[in-house]
Scaffold this active site. Structure first.
Site, mmCIF file in Angstrom:
data_model
loop_
_atom_site.group_PDB
_atom_site.id
_atom_site.type_symbol
_atom_site.label_atom_id
_atom_site.label_comp_id
_atom_site.label_asym_id
_atom_site.label_seq_id
_atom_site.Cartn_x
_atom_site.Cartn_y
_atom_site.Cartn_z
ATOM 1 N N LYS A 113 0.831 -1.214 0.000
ATOM 2 C CA LYS A 113 0.000 0.000 0.000
ATOM 3 C C LYS A 113 0.862 1.259 0.000
ATOM 4 O O LYS A 113 0.627 2.194 -0.763
ATOM 5 C CB LYS A 113 -0.948 0.020 1.211
ATOM 6 C CG LYS A 113 -1.930 -1.146 1.235
ATOM 7 C CD LYS A 113 -2.915 -1.039 2.376
ATOM 8 C CE LYS A 113 -2.294 -1.245 3.747
ATOM 9 N NZ LYS A 113 -1.824 -2.615 4.009
ATOM 10 N N ARG B 34 -9.296 0.486 9.341
ATOM 11 C CA ARG B 34 -8.799 -0.864 9.616
ATOM 12 C C ARG B 34 -9.908 -1.775 10.160
ATOM 13 O O ARG B 34 -9.690 -2.965 10.315
ATOM 14 C CB ARG B 34 -7.733 -0.825 10.698
ATOM 15 C CG ARG B 34 -6.275 -0.593 10.350
ATOM 16 C CD ARG B 34 -5.644 -1.547 9.415
ATOM 17 N NE ARG B 34 -4.302 -1.957 9.761
ATOM 18 C CZ ARG B 34 -3.184 -1.334 9.416
ATOM 19 N NH1 ARG B 34 -3.218 -0.211 8.754
ATOM 20 N NH2 ARG B 34 -2.009 -1.846 9.727
ATOM 21 N N ARG C 42 11.735 -6.395 3.646
ATOM 22 C CA ARG C 42 11.504 -4.947 3.592
ATOM 23 C C ARG C 42 12.548 -4.183 4.410
ATOM 24 O O ARG C 42 12.884 -4.538 5.528
ATOM 25 C CB ARG C 42 10.102 -4.633 4.149
ATOM 26 C CG ARG C 42 9.858 -3.133 4.270
ATOM 27 C CD ARG C 42 8.414 -2.773 4.298
ATOM 28 N NE ARG C 42 7.606 -3.495 5.274
ATOM 29 C CZ ARG C 42 6.285 -3.466 5.271
ATOM 30 N NH1 ARG C 42 5.632 -2.784 4.369
ATOM 31 N NH2 ARG C 42 5.619 -4.123 6.203
ATOM 32 N N ARG D 145 11.910 -2.669 9.967
ATOM 33 C CA ARG D 145 10.897 -2.202 10.908
ATOM 34 C C ARG D 145 10.766 -3.212 12.033
ATOM 35 O O ARG D 145 10.857 -4.417 11.803
ATOM 36 C CB ARG D 145 9.552 -2.091 10.177
ATOM 37 C CG ARG D 145 9.217 -0.686 9.779
ATOM 38 C CD ARG D 145 8.066 -0.626 8.806
ATOM 39 N NE ARG D 145 6.835 -1.256 9.274
ATOM 40 C CZ ARG D 145 5.664 -1.104 8.652
ATOM 41 N NH1 ARG D 145 5.569 -0.349 7.583
ATOM 42 N NH2 ARG D 145 4.585 -1.710 9.094
ATOM 43 N N ARG E 278 -0.388 -10.004 12.294
ATOM 44 C CA ARG E 278 -1.003 -8.880 11.581
ATOM 45 C C ARG E 278 -1.910 -9.377 10.456
ATOM 46 O O ARG E 278 -2.936 -8.780 10.165
ATOM 47 C CB ARG E 278 0.083 -7.941 11.025
ATOM 48 C CG ARG E 278 0.814 -7.211 12.130
ATOM 49 C CD ARG E 278 1.989 -6.431 11.598
ATOM 50 N NE ARG E 278 1.572 -5.316 10.789
ATOM 51 C CZ ARG E 278 2.345 -4.729 9.863
ATOM 52 N NH1 ARG E 278 3.556 -5.177 9.641
ATOM 53 N NH2 ARG E 278 1.916 -3.705 9.196
HETATM 54 P P1 AMP Z 1 0.939 -0.061 8.804
HETATM 55 O O1 AMP Z 1 2.144 0.766 8.596
HETATM 56 O O2 AMP Z 1 -0.294 0.543 8.157
HETATM 57 O O3 AMP Z 1 1.123 -1.482 8.408
HETATM 58 O O4 AMP Z 1 0.633 -0.043 10.364
HETATM 59 C C1 AMP Z 1 1.542 -0.528 11.327
HETATM 60 C C2 AMP Z 1 0.816 -0.758 12.653
HETATM 61 O O5 AMP Z 1 0.269 0.495 13.110
HETATM 62 C C3 AMP Z 1 -0.380 -1.701 12.584
HETATM 63 O O6 AMP Z 1 -0.002 -3.057 12.723
HETATM 64 C C4 AMP Z 1 -1.202 -1.222 13.769
HETATM 65 O O7 AMP Z 1 -0.645 -1.666 14.996
HETATM 66 C C5 AMP Z 1 -0.999 0.296 13.721
HETATM 67 N N1 AMP Z 1 -2.032 0.956 12.898
HETATM 68 C C6 AMP Z 1 -1.833 1.632 11.717
HETATM 69 N N2 AMP Z 1 -2.989 2.111 11.250
HETATM 70 C C7 AMP Z 1 -3.948 1.736 12.132
HETATM 71 C C8 AMP Z 1 -5.358 1.915 12.191
HETATM 72 N N3 AMP Z 1 -6.036 2.562 11.224
HETATM 73 N N4 AMP Z 1 -6.015 1.400 13.267
HETATM 74 C C9 AMP Z 1 -5.363 0.744 14.241
HETATM 75 N N5 AMP Z 1 -4.049 0.522 14.244
HETATM 76 C C10 AMP Z 1 -3.326 1.010 13.201
#
Ligand code: AMP
Length: 215
Positions: A13, A88, A122, A152, A163
Site C-alpha cells: 500500500k 482498519r 523490507r 521495521r 497482523r
Molecule cells: P501499517 O504501517 O499501516 O502497516 O501499520 C503498522 C501498525 O500500526 C499496525 O499493525 C497497527 O498496529 C498500527 N495501525 C496503523 N494504522 C492503524 C489503524 N487505522 N487502526 C489501528 N491501528 C493502526
C-alpha cells in the site's frame, strides 16, 4: 478525489501510494507512518501505540480517529486524499463515512505467503521513510537521501502472521462493506510495480474524467 488503499499488511500500500500520489495531487495519509512519527518523537501517544504495534495488534480506535480527524483538517487534504492503512475495521469505516466521501477503495490482493516474504525483505530508510526490498536493493543506504536502511520492528514472521490474522478478522469485513457501496476495485498485488501502478493510474484517470464530466 478521495481514495482508500486496502489490503493485508505488506501488500504494498505504501509503495503504491508513493507512485500515485504526485500524479493525482492526492494527500497521502498513512496512519502507520503517523504513528511511527509519534514513536520517533517519543510522545505519549507514540509510547502507548508502540506496545500494540510491536504485538501486531490494532491501536485503539479512539487514538486513531482523533489523529485522523486532525489530519483531515489540514489544508493539503482539501484537494483529495489517499488513505493508506485506514480504516482498519468497521468502526473506523463508519466514522470515516461521517467526515469524507470515498470515490474508490483499491483492494490490493496478496496471499499470506507473499506478504510474509516481502516483510522479511523490507527495509525502510531511517531518515525519509523510503521503502526498499532487500532482494532488489543490495545497498544498505537510501538512494534518495543517503540515510541508513533499517528493518521495521514489526517486520518479523511472528508479527506478520499476527497482523495477517488481524487483517482477516478486523479489516477484511470492510471489503463487503464497501462492495455494498459499489466502490471496490481489485488489483493483483503480486505483479511488477510498474504494471500495478499502470492499472491503478488508468482507473484513477477514468474516475477523474468521470468526476469532471459530472461537474
Ligand atoms: P501499517 O504501517 O499501516 O502497516 O501499520 C503498522 C501498525 O500500526 C499496525 O499493525 C497497527 O498496529 C498500527 N495501525 C496503523 N494504522 C492503524 C489503524 N487505522 N487502526 C489501528 N491501528 C493502526
Amino acid at each position: 478525489m478521495n481514495i482508500i488503499l486496502l489490503g493485508p499488511p505488506g501488500a504494498g500500500k505504501g509503495t503504491m501510494a508513493e507512485y500515485i500520489e504526485n500524479g493525482f495531487n492526492l494527500d497521502h495519509i498513512s496512519t502507520g507512518d503517523m504513528l511511527r512519527e509519534e514513536i520517533k518523537k517519543g510522545s505519549e501517544l507514540g509510547k502507548s501505540a508502540e506496545k500494540y504495534m510491536n504485538k501486531g495488534e490494532l491501536v485503539p480506535d479512539k487514538v486513531i480517529l482523533g489523529m485522523i480527524e486532525m489530519r483531515l483538517k489540514e489544508k493539503a487534504a482539501r484537494h483529495g486524499i489517499m488513505l493508506d492503512g485506514f480504516p482498519r475495521n468497521l468502526a473506523q469505516a463508519k466514522a470515516l463515512d461521517k467526515i469524507a466521501e470515498i470515490d474508490v477503495v483499491i483492494l490490493l490482493e496478496a496471499t499470506r505467503e507473499l506478504v510474509i516474504e516481502r516483510a522479511l525483505n523490507r527495509r525502510v530508510c531511517a531518515e525519509c521513510g523510503e521503502v526498499y526490498s532487500a532482494k532488489l536493493h543490495k545497498s544498505k543506504i537510501c538512494d534518495k537521501c543517503g540515510g541508513k536502511l533499517i528493518k521495521r520492528d514489526d517486520d518479523t514472521e511472528e508479527t506478520m502472521n499476527k497482523r495477517f490474522d488481524v487483517f482477516e478478522e478486523s479489516t477484511a469485513p470492510l471489503i463487503d462493506y464497501y462492495k455494498k457501496k459499489d466502490i471496490v476495485a481489485i488489483i493483483n498485488a503480486d505483479q511488477p510495480i510498474k504494471f500495478e501502478t499502470a492499472a491503478i493510474s488508468g482507473m484513477l484517470d477514468y474516475i477523474k474524467y468521470e468526476k469532471m464530466v459530472a461537474e
